[in-house]
Scaffold this active site. Structure first.
Site, PDB file in Angstrom:
ATOM      1  N   ASP A 121       0.314   4.963   3.810  1.00 49.82           N
ATOM      2  CA  ASP A 121      -0.332   3.665   3.764  1.00 49.82           C
ATOM      3  C   ASP A 121      -0.742   3.324   5.205  1.00 49.82           C
ATOM      4  O   ASP A 121      -0.455   4.061   6.145  1.00 49.82           O
ATOM      5  CB  ASP A 121       0.585   2.607   3.141  1.00 49.82           C
ATOM      6  CG  ASP A 121      -0.234   1.434   2.600  1.00 49.82           C
ATOM      7  OD1 ASP A 121      -1.410   1.281   3.012  1.00 49.82           O
ATOM      8  OD2 ASP A 121       0.284   0.666   1.775  1.00 49.82           O
TER       9      ASP A 121
HETATM   10  C1  NOJ Z   1      -2.579  -1.358   2.692  1.00 50.32           C
HETATM   11  C2  NOJ Z   1      -2.258  -1.408   1.234  1.00 50.32           C
HETATM   12  O1  NOJ Z   1      -0.863  -1.457   1.044  1.00 50.32           O
HETATM   13  C3  NOJ Z   1      -2.812  -0.252   0.424  1.00 50.32           C
HETATM   14  O2  NOJ Z   1      -2.615  -0.530  -0.932  1.00 50.32           O
HETATM   15  C4  NOJ Z   1      -4.240  -0.035   0.737  1.00 50.32           C
HETATM   16  O3  NOJ Z   1      -4.755   1.004  -0.052  1.00 50.32           O
HETATM   17  C5  NOJ Z   1      -4.367   0.259   2.211  1.00 50.32           C
HETATM   18  N1  NOJ Z   1      -3.883  -0.861   3.002  1.00 50.32           N
HETATM   19  C6  NOJ Z   1      -5.796   0.560   2.615  1.00 50.32           C
HETATM   20  O4  NOJ Z   1      -6.547  -0.586   2.554  1.00 50.32           O
END
Ligand code: NOJ
Length: 739
Positions: free
Chosen positions: A264
């Site tokens: 993430d």
């Molecule tokens: C943080 C989020 O937790 C995740 O779900 C997302 O895909 C990523 N950022 C990218 O935006």
């Protein structure tokens, strides 16, 4: 490319190129701040050469921009390897569909698949290759803002939806036009954060993890999800992004997953915030040992791997394995043969908001909306009556909900007033806004700061009062009042955890004032999550929970209100009686002092009922069904056998309808406590007025398997109760013996 050619390419890459493949950049590297940036950001400076070697990028949106970046990249990359463009396409690209939580309420995996497919069709010509979806975290606490991104509280249902979404995005060949790669997330158990606190702590036993939280990720992996994203959270103090047991022993070795694993946003670096690593190098070591392939927007691999390889703490084989997975992903996407992969501004404009997608968006509204209450059959509305439409959502065009892409549409969404007036120009209907979405007294402390986007609050007390007065006047003379109220459309998703899950105060004030003068209230409720609507539900005749339905919200809602479509959704997350019950879900375990044993010592609260206001599986439609006698084809079931469960269901109402038939089981005695009820099957059946249909399910011993204390997946001999009914509250059952 063949696998052999991929390996030759890999062997030809320099060390720096290899590290580059593992780096995901933020789009702001290219276009400044106009990307949709989420999560923690980094201020690392990369050289132009390093940027040119990076394997993928997030948040570059628009075919022209993507083409520009890709052309430049291919030209400047030493081996001319194209990069991968990734984005969060959560519930539609140009065409916004109901939120994923709403979609799960359809109990219709085919619908979820179609929506994913249409999203892929629109995103593909726009130049995107990967969507960070589906999110399959099991969500049992309505305080967590991200419950809107998942499929609710139940592992069985969530697994079916996970599989459907992956198949919908990816089709049967990722190199074909109209597909994008799925990235299942967030591995693992992010939905379990304590008290719904964003980025909070998770602590669950491995038995529970495997039993309840892992199945939906596995379903997505088995369906071929090309990527998997690690979670921000730690479990039991071990950050997911460095959790070797989770990512290697379970994911790679046990499940045989060989797609790419991406972190993430910044979550390799975040292992430092978790207090587990002291620097980039230590973080990189943990993640690499856990076989994490792509680092999203932090630079621990970039900064840490060279030294780690030099000292022998990380082997070149480890690096090569990760790089090969990235190259394999590029290959699956067809990027080596087709580096611009259908990116086509003209075509993109043609497919965005195409008729199939828009029709699907409208049809999806009634399939995902849940009619929680319908006293006196007040819905559908009677057109000849005097109806007052009151509430901020009568006039809102944006009914998209959180995690929406709002800047890629060709068609503007319409509001409820416009659609009602257009459809019923002659009728005696009145419209009043009644209030803004938010008042100055809402307990929202930090939304603006986190998003860089602003919310508007009604600060003018006089205007607030006047709007309510006008609404009350309209309500007084109406036969029926339709109140369109709910959460703000942007306060859902990441960073939207709430300690209060009521509708905004300003709207509750409006509701109470209207309810004081008119008893015939139909509430159309907009929400990202189950809200505390105990009082609202008590004071209204009907509650139609529409979640956030997307670009065709107004049309779909008006169809339902006047009976051109019937709501057929069922809850996939329980609505608590009050926030103090959270987390709450139907598949509770029996406990010492279970309420079945009549005793003052029964589990529960002294100030609130034990059960939720509305449970998993609940939902009405515009007709009624009568369930006949439940029949089991045999009394015992053993390995290799099947058992047929059947039941007659009659449509006893006044119109044709769709029933969602649900099958639950309970394993009465086992070596570990088993849930009071567990969903093991569901079917949507269309039943004409007056008609009876027989619905059948097949059970095998595998449906009764669970993880025992040794973490073995087994079934044990003994009695299994079977329940078939319209929701998880069904009490009648028949039993069979597993032998
Ligand atoms: C943080 C989020 O937790 C995740 O779900 C997302 O895909 C990523 N950022 C990218 O935006």
């Amino acid at each position: 490319m063949t696998e052999k050619q991929l390996i030759e390419l890999l062997n030809d890459l320099s060390f720096e190129e290899k590290i580059g493949e593992l780096q995901q950049l933020s789009g702001r590297v290219y276009f400044g701040d106009d990307g949709i940036i989420t999560g923690v950001d980094s201020n690392e400076n990369l050289t132009e050469q390093e940027v040119n070697r990076s394997g993928s990028v997030i948040n570059v949106v628009g075919p022209d921009k993507i083409l520009k970046v890709q052309k430049n990249h291919i030209k400047n990359h030493p081996h001319h390897i194209p990069m991968i463009f990734m984005l969060d396409i959560i519930h539609g690209f140009g065409t916004s569909f109901p939120t994923p939580l709403a979609q799960s309420c359809s109990f219709d995996p085919e619908l979820v698949k179609e929506i994913a497919h249409e999203s892929a069709v629109e995103a593909c010509n726009a130049g995107l290759h990967v969507t960070f979806s589906p999110m399959v975290d099991i969500c049992r606490d309505a305080r967590w803002g991200r419950v809107m991104e998942g499929s609710g509280e139940d592992p069985y249902l969530s697994s079916k939806m996970a599989e459907a979404a992956v198949l919908g995005y990816q089709g049967d060949d990722l190199s074909k036009e109209g597909t994008i790669a799925a990235c299942v997330k967030h591995f693992a158990a992010y939905g379990m954060v304590e008290a719904g606190r964003e980025y909070g702590t998770v602590d669950t036993s491995e038995r529970f993890l495997r039993q309840y939280y892992l199945p939906s990720y596995k379903a997505a992996c088995d369906a071929g999800s090309a990527l998997l994203m690690t979670a921000f959270n730690a479990n039991g103090g071990v950050p997911s992004t460095g959790d070797k047991h989770l990512l290697v022993d379970i994911l790679r070795d046990e499940w045989g997953y060989n797609g790419a694993v991406i972190t993430d946003y910044g979550s390799i670096r975040s292992m430092y915030s978790h207090g587990v690593t002291k620097n980039a190098k230590e973080s990189a070591k943990l993640a690499m040992d856990a076989q994490v392939d792509i680092e999203m927007c932090s630079y621990c691999y970039h900064n840490g791997l060279p030294e780690l390889v030099k000292t022998g703490e990380i082997s070149m084989e480890q690096i090569d394995r990760a790089v090969l997975r990235v190259l394999q992903l590029k290959n699956k996407l067809g990027l080596f043969e087709n580096p611009y992969r259908f990116t086509d501004a003209k075509k993109s404009l043609e497919v965005i908001n195409n008729k199939t997608a828009m029709d699907l968006a409208q049809k999806a509204v009634s399939k995902t909306s849940v009619l929680l209450k319908n006293e006196d059959k007040i819905l559908p509305l009677k057109k000849e009556e005097k109806i007052a439409f009151i509430g901020p959502y009568v006039y809102e065009n944006d009914m998209y909900g959180g995690w929406s892409i709002r800047n890629q549409r060709k068609v503007e969404p319409r509001n409820i007033e416009t659609v009602v007036k257009e459809k019923y120009p002659q009728n005696e209907f009145v419209f009043e806004q009644g209030s803004e979405l938010l008042g100055a007294d809402e307990p929202i402390l930090k939304y603006d700061r986190a998003r860089g986007s602003t919310l508007e609050f009604e600060a003018d007390a006089t205007a607030r009062k006047q709007k309510i007065e006008k609404a009350v006047k309209a309500a007084k003379t109406a036969d029926t009042v339709v109140m369109c109220i709910g959460e703000h459309t942007k306060v859902g998703g990441e960073l939207a955890a709430k300690a209060y899950i009521d509708i905004p105060k300003i709207q509750k004030e409006l509701f109470d004032a209207v309810a004081a003068v008119n008893k015939n209230i139909v509430v159309v409720l907009f929400d990202h999550r189950p809200l505390d609507i105990t009082d609202i539900s008590k004071k209204s005749k009907a509650v139609l929970n529409v979640w956030f339905p997307g670009i065709k919200a107004a049309e779909g809602i008006v169809d339902m209100l006047f009976g051109d479509a019937a709501p057929t959704g069922r809850l996939t997350m329980s609505f608590p009686y009050t926030v103090g019950q959270c987390p709450i879900y139907y598949s509770q375990l029996p406990t010492d002092h279970s309420p079945v044993i009549e005793s003052v010592y029964a589990t529960g609260y002294i100030d609130c009922q034990l059960t939720p206001l509305y449970s998993f599986g609940e939902g009405l439609t515009y007709t009624d069904f009568e369930y006949g006698e439940l029949k089991l084809s045999k009394e015992t079931l053993s390995q290799g056998e099947t058992l047929t469960v059947s039941i007659d269901i009659k449509n006893i109402g006044e119109r044709d309808g769709v029933e969602t038939v649900q099958l639950y089981i309970r394993d009465i005695f086992a070596s570990v406590s088993r849930p009071l009820k567990e969903l093991k099957g569901f079917k949507k059946v269309e039943i004409h007025k007056g008609e009876t249909v027989t619905v059948e399910f097949t059970l095998t011993p595998e449906d009764c398997m669970f993880y025992n204390t040794q973490l073995e997946y087994v079934w044990e001999p003994g009695e299994i109760q079977v329940f078939v009914g319209p929701n998880s509250k069904i009490e009648k059952f028949k039993s069979f013996e597993l032998v």
